[in-house]
Design an enzyme around this catalytic site. Structure first.
Site, PDB file in Angstrom:
ATOM      1  N   THR A   1      -1.819  -1.973  -3.470  1.00 11.65           N
ATOM      2  CA  THR A   1      -0.962  -2.330  -4.611  1.00 11.65           C
ATOM      3  C   THR A   1      -1.013  -1.184  -5.619  1.00 11.65           C
ATOM      4  O   THR A   1      -0.301  -0.200  -5.461  1.00 11.65           O
ATOM      5  CB  THR A   1      -1.399  -3.654  -5.265  1.00 11.65           C
ATOM      6  OG1 THR A   1      -2.783  -3.591  -5.594  1.00 11.65           O
ATOM      7  CG2 THR A   1      -1.152  -4.818  -4.318  1.00 11.65           C
TER       8      THR A   1
ATOM      9  N   THR B   1     -13.184 -10.314  -4.945  1.00 11.68           N
ATOM     10  CA  THR B   1     -12.248  -9.683  -5.872  1.00 11.68           C
ATOM     11  C   THR B   1     -11.450  -8.554  -5.247  1.00 11.68           C
ATOM     12  O   THR B   1     -11.170  -7.567  -5.915  1.00 11.68           O
ATOM     13  CB  THR B   1     -12.992  -9.141  -7.102  1.00 11.68           C
ATOM     14  OG1 THR B   1     -13.919  -8.154  -6.654  1.00 11.68           O
ATOM     15  CG2 THR B   1     -13.709 -10.238  -7.809  1.00 11.68           C
TER      16      THR B   1
ATOM     17  N   ASN C   1      -2.449  -1.314 -17.575  1.00 10.77           N
ATOM     18  CA  ASN C   1      -2.429  -2.770 -17.625  1.00 10.77           C
ATOM     19  C   ASN C   1      -1.613  -3.340 -18.776  1.00 10.77           C
ATOM     20  O   ASN C   1      -1.458  -4.551 -18.878  1.00 10.77           O
ATOM     21  CB  ASN C   1      -3.863  -3.303 -17.649  1.00 10.77           C
ATOM     22  CG  ASN C   1      -4.514  -3.119 -16.298  1.00 10.77           C
ATOM     23  OD1 ASN C   1      -4.064  -3.676 -15.312  1.00 10.77           O
ATOM     24  ND2 ASN C   1      -5.553  -2.296 -16.245  1.00 10.77           N
TER      25      ASN C   1
ATOM     26  N   SER D   1       1.092  -7.051 -13.577  1.00 11.99           N
ATOM     27  CA  SER D   1       0.412  -7.034 -12.281  1.00 11.99           C
ATOM     28  C   SER D   1      -0.421  -8.278 -12.158  1.00 11.99           C
ATOM     29  O   SER D   1      -0.634  -8.986 -13.116  1.00 11.99           O
ATOM     30  CB  SER D   1      -0.458  -5.799 -12.125  1.00 11.99           C
ATOM     31  OG  SER D   1      -1.480  -5.803 -13.088  1.00 11.99           O
TER      32      SER D   1
END
EC number: 2.3.1.35
Lengths: 383, 383
Positions: free
Chosen positions: A146, A179, A378, A383
């Site tokens: 990703t 994770t 971010n 996302s």
């Protein structure tokens, strides 16, 4: 070669149109047998994505013949429609591969709340199955990326058998299991129970010790599939240790590629009364935004480290702690130590060593610094 | 007027040379009586600064005649020498004010590991005592600032009595008590036990609900001193509620001035089975770097909110959560809700409302976004 390095595995990655960039976004890894032993660990986040809800149930058989992974959408919080897409993925792959749907693990990654386009995804599954190849590991590893800037693959060679793995993950990297998405393969001869024991041993000592940004994903899955194709039965401890080495290799690749990171930081806690104490202290420091910004600023700020240590329940005397940063003991007996100007923080690797002086146990947590690039990545993109 | 608004208090702030900028750095607030009831709460960080170690012991008398506060150095992890400086501060102030050293509370703030210059500090104490004035509150509030851009003061008026307060704090703002320096004064007639009960009620519902950056300070102190000069004895619940209002006012002033913040975010959790559940969920969201960067990026990313909710132990059904951001229910029943483009995140105030649908309890946590300016402030300078 990664997941196709062991005998008995084939893989492929294709572009199905789920990513707006047109990059590869659907991967399939097939276990060609003869055995299909498997084990998996999943995120402990209570808000789990649809593919996790499916795969958690399916893995109870102790068997997996294939895994389908898509990037371009996490299929999390997409409700019954989202679960139907996951189920259709397993059914389609099962039909094409001639196995039961329950033998197909499904993983998804990408934006939460985004329902994957069903036709595009199922078309990608068909294309990937058609493209399966015994050297397809790298294309599969590429298709699961990703925000990763590079694919993550690793191979460990045992006596007569091989273990391979691929991973993705660059954000929402924090402990409490996994994770990230990780597929591990081996041609060793293992029962499902042996797979499970080795996997839990390995993940607890690798991915679980990674805390890049304190954020726990909804989609994390680490899957181990064993084909038995080598015909070799390894010693349980030997295999678990080798699997741990492989997982650590992949975990450190994730650390190295974490979103916006400027430093890779290992926080080693020594002199702890228990391993749990060591890990609790390491995690507390890894979660400190002030510590992480200090490292970004090349500031060996041990005060911020001790302030984090003080929030834990670990056994230690607040008046008798040592902290070394890249080999320089900047804090000794909870006071000023050696000259902080001796600490070189220009290099990417940072080693923080905290001595609790309360026992003989140790533990290491890996984290990253908090940078402008992290904030940018971010805040500028969903996302 | 802040701390000198109630009758029976005088205050001053002076420049003693502890700050390299030459700005005011020593404040004294004196309770002129007739009473000297007092209570205090301190950081729960186990790594406590020397002034906290002193004041924790001294407040056990239930009495305080004065508080000395210095900025320009936290006097934390400065060992026995640091404790001696704190003790000398109390002795010097006590001698100059004609009270016992144990009646003097001491607070320090600034860089951890920095020993305050003893002569400069004691000289500042003498200057401040000489400058004490019944309208000195604002100068005292200015002298306790560190990275604060404005001083924080507030006053609440009761029936025949007054409550005043000042606070400092712009980083290391997180719950588990206080995480800032706060002095509260009142001329109400209160016993030490009444002070203590009201203070714990108020801080648990104000400063404790602030989590700007997840980092807990080593020096936090909230001190309440009552002079009794009004001669009015308030109802216990009335006074506690008024003190809570005052503390909330100061807490929100801290939030508004948090290092580098671009948004002030209130996370209101409703439909919780217990208040503890509501606060646990609010804190988990407030600690999410991904949520905080999303708000900075004007991105109403409810997926990152649910991912944080899922890490808690609170009672809720993962498949039935609602999230509203600035009045727009962007997530309904754990799925897509109203159009996210309707959410306006340009304004500084952000209200996140999470409905757990599991009870009638509520709780609110206040936090800030994670911005480039936060990273800059905390990486470019030691603090």
């Amino acid at each position: 070669m990664s997941v196709t390095a062991p005998q008995g595995f084939s893989a492929a990655g294709v572009a199905a149109g789920l990513k707006s960039t047109g990059k590869p976004d659907v991967a399939v890894v097939r276990n060609d047998g003869p055995q299909s032993s498997a084990a998996a660990v999943f995120t402990s986040n209570r808000c789990k994505a649809n593919p996790v809800l499916w795969s958690e149930q399916a893995i109870r058989t102790g068997s997996a013949r294939a895994v389908v992974i898509n990037s371009g959408g996490a299929n999390c919080y997409t409700g019954p429609d989202g679960f139907a897409v996951t189920h259709a993925t397993a059914e389609t792959a099962g039909e094409l591969l001639g196995v039961a749907p329950v033998d197909v693990q499904v993983c998804s990654t990408g934006l939460i709340g985004l329902l994957n386009d069903r036709d595009a995804l199922l078309g990608g599954v068909a294309d990937a199955v058609a493209a399966l190849a015994s050297d397809g590991g790298p294309t599969a590893a590429e298709a699961i990326m990703t925000t990763d800037s590079v694919s993550k693959q690793a191979v460990v060679t045992g006596e007569g058998y091989t273990i391979g793995g691929m991973a993705k993950g660059a954000g929402m990297l924090a402990p409490s299991l996994a994770t990230m998405l990780v597929v591990l393969t081996t041609d060793a001869d293992l029962t499902p129970a042996e797979c499970d024991a080795a996997l839990r041993h390995a993940t607890a000592r690798s991915f679980d010790r990674l805390d890049s940004d304190g954020c726990q994903s909804t989609n994390d899955t680490v899957l181990l599939m064993a084909s038995g194709a080598s015909g070799v039965k390894p010693g349980a401890q030997t295999f678990a240790d080798q699997l741990t080495d492989l997982c650590r290799d992949l975990a450190l690749q994730l650390l190295a590629d974490a979103e916006g990171a400027d430093h890779e930081i290992s926080i080693e806690v020594v002199g702890a009364a228990s391993e749990d104490d060591a890990l609790e202290v390491g995690r507390a420091v890894a979660r400190s935004a002030l510590f992480k910004t200090a490292i970004y600023g090349r500031d060996p700020n041990w005060g911020r480290i001790l302030a984090s240590v003080g929030t834990t329940g670990a056994a230690f005397d607040p008046a008798d702690l040592d902290v070394a940063i890249n080999g320089v003991t900047v804090c000794r007996n909870s006071g000023l130590g050696d000259d902080r100007d001796q600490v070189d923080l220009e290099q990417r690797q940072v080693h923080v060593r905290i001595d609790l002086k309360s026992g003989d146990e140790t533990g290491t947590i890996w984290t990253n610094d908090l940078t402008h690039a992290y904030v940018h990545e971010n805040s500028a993109y969903s996302s």
